[in-house]
Design a protein around this motif. Structure first.
Motif, PDB file in Angstrom:
ATOM      1  N   ARG A 116      61.700  33.669  27.909  1.00 10.89           N
ATOM      2  CA  ARG A 116      62.880  34.015  28.708  1.00 10.89           C
ATOM      3  C   ARG A 116      62.440  34.511  30.073  1.00 10.89           C
ATOM      4  O   ARG A 116      62.956  34.069  31.117  1.00 10.89           O
ATOM      5  N   GLU A 117      61.495  35.451  30.088  1.00 13.17           N
ATOM      6  CA  GLU A 117      60.994  35.977  31.357  1.00 13.17           C
ATOM      7  C   GLU A 117      60.315  34.875  32.172  1.00 13.17           C
ATOM      8  O   GLU A 117      60.447  34.819  33.401  1.00 13.17           O
ATOM      9  N   TRP A 130      69.221  31.705  25.943  1.00 11.58           N
ATOM     10  CA  TRP A 130      68.508  31.787  27.216  1.00 11.58           C
ATOM     11  C   TRP A 130      67.689  30.527  27.476  1.00 11.58           C
ATOM     12  O   TRP A 130      67.672  29.991  28.601  1.00 11.58           O
ATOM     13  N   LEU A 154      68.554  28.464  30.844  1.00 12.80           N
ATOM     14  CA  LEU A 154      67.719  28.549  32.040  1.00 12.80           C
ATOM     15  C   LEU A 154      67.367  27.194  32.653  1.00 12.80           C
ATOM     16  O   LEU A 154      67.424  27.051  33.891  1.00 12.80           O
ATOM     17  N   VAL A 175      70.105  26.216  34.833  1.00 17.11           N
ATOM     18  CA  VAL A 175      70.093  26.950  36.103  1.00 17.11           C
ATOM     19  C   VAL A 175      69.113  26.307  37.075  1.00 17.11           C
ATOM     20  O   VAL A 175      69.418  26.135  38.272  1.00 17.11           O
ATOM     21  N   TRP A 176      67.935  25.922  36.578  1.00 16.72           N
ATOM     22  CA  TRP A 176      66.969  25.242  37.462  1.00 16.72           C
ATOM     23  C   TRP A 176      67.598  23.993  38.067  1.00 16.72           C
ATOM     24  O   TRP A 176      67.468  23.738  39.262  1.00 16.72           O
ATOM     25  N   ALA A 189      63.216  30.136  37.611  1.00 15.86           N
ATOM     26  CA  ALA A 189      64.489  30.131  38.335  1.00 15.86           C
ATOM     27  C   ALA A 189      64.349  30.817  39.694  1.00 15.86           C
ATOM     28  O   ALA A 189      64.901  30.352  40.701  1.00 15.86           O
ATOM     29  N   LEU A 190      63.604  31.916  39.742  1.00 13.95           N
ATOM     30  CA  LEU A 190      63.390  32.606  41.005  1.00 13.95           C
ATOM     31  C   LEU A 190      62.605  31.742  41.991  1.00 13.95           C
ATOM     32  O   LEU A 190      62.880  31.752  43.199  1.00 13.95           O
ATOM     33  N   LEU A 250      63.029  32.758  33.700  1.00 17.45           N
ATOM     34  CA  LEU A 250      63.643  33.468  34.824  1.00 17.45           C
ATOM     35  C   LEU A 250      62.737  33.411  36.053  1.00 17.45           C
ATOM     36  O   LEU A 250      63.222  33.279  37.192  1.00 17.45           O
TER      37      LEU A 250
END
Length: 305
Positions: free
Chosen positions: A288-289, A39, A43, A46-47, A295-296, A292
């Motif tokens: 991880r959270e 993760w 992540l 993903v960013w 990412a949001l 995320l």
């Protein structure tokens, strides 16, 4: 083998315990029992994929899927390299003594052949990216190879880890945008200091063993100043994310959404207790959270351009 190995974070229960005995050491060598590392590699990619403008949604989704597979494979390859370097050290540390190479469950030859297979898979994934990403991805192998050496020559191995594990951010950005710019560099810098902060938290678990065998770490260097140091790292992370968003001309939705990861990073600093290995492990995994949530925020900025 249905219980965790004592005094370690290695897990041999769940689906790992149902694997054929011959395959189980390879799964443990890749750290498939602990997907948090995957993760934390995935992540930032993903960013990077979501941050640049003028990228079709279908292309972003394809790249995210490709990076997901690549993160599993390359995180596994990095773990193999790390354990090949560190097998003698790992035998002397309670948390790592059960690792397959340290315990003798796998030989160096078996690990080397497995590493070659993982790198071949990673190479094929890389060939699906643009030429710029291929060049960047190939250069990252230097960092993967050098990271395990860092703890032997510097007090800042967690910083080297940040450069290595954080490389997904510039790679994802380059794969999506097909160019390098200041937003990419700023996002990479933010990722590096984020990972420096949480890997320092992780390293507090091994303080006594590291001191006994002479392993250097940022955690040992910052003992007694944990909250201040991690707080500075996380503050720089937020500044870097804000700078990357500004340079990439994100939409207005990014700025209020950034408040959530800011709160989560602040909560980690508030809860940090370097004398509690269990707390440090929980906070490390909580990133991880946090990732995320970042990412949001980036997604909110992309959707409101």
């Amino acid at each position: 083998m249905n219980q965790p190995i004592p005094h370690t974070d290695i897990r041999v229960d769940g689906w790992i315990g149902r694997l054929p005995p011959r395959l189980r050491p390879y799964a443990l060598l890749m750290r498939l029992d602990r997907p948090i590392g995957t993760w934390l590699l995935f992540l930032p990619g993903v960013w990077g994929i979501m941050l640049p403008d003028h990228v079709p949604a279908r292309q972003r989704l394809f790249l995210i899927a490709l990076f997901g597979i690549g993160s599993v494979v390359m995180r596994g390859a990095g773990c193999v390299v790390n354990d090949m370097w560190d097998r003698d050290i790992d035998r002397q540390v309670a948390r790592t003594a059960g690792r397959p190479l340290a315990s003798g469950a796998l030989s160096m030859r078996e690990a080397a052949l497995f590493l070659a297979a993982l790198l071949l898979i990673g190479f094929n994934i890389l060939m699906n990216l643009n030429g710029l990403s291929q060049a960047l991805g190939a250069s990252s192998l230097i960092l993967v190879g050098l990271y395990p050496l860092a703890k032997r020559v510097t007090w800042w191995p967690q910083l080297v880890m940040g450069f290595t594990f954080g490389f997904g951010a510039p790679l994802g950005y380059a794969a999506a945008a097909d160019h390098i710019d200041a937003a990419l560099g700023t996002l990479y810098a933010a990722t590096i200091v984020w990972q420096l902060g949480f890997d320092t938290i992780y390293g507090f678990q091994d303080m006594e063993d590291d001191a006994r065998i002479g392993v250097r770490s940022t955690s040992r260097l910052m003992a007694g100043h944990a909250r201040l140091f991690v707080g500075v790292c996380y503050g720089l992370t937020l500044a870097g994310l804000a700078g990357a968003g500004y340079l990439a001309h994100v939409g207005p939705g990014f700025w209020p959404a950034l408040a959530l990861p800011a709160a989560l990073l602040g909560w980690q600093v508030w809860r940090l207790d370097e004398r509690s290995p269990a707390t440090c492990l929980r906070l490390f995994r909580f990133n991880r959270e946090t990732g995320l949530a970042i990412a949001l925020a980036v997604l909110a900025g992309t959707l409101t351009r």
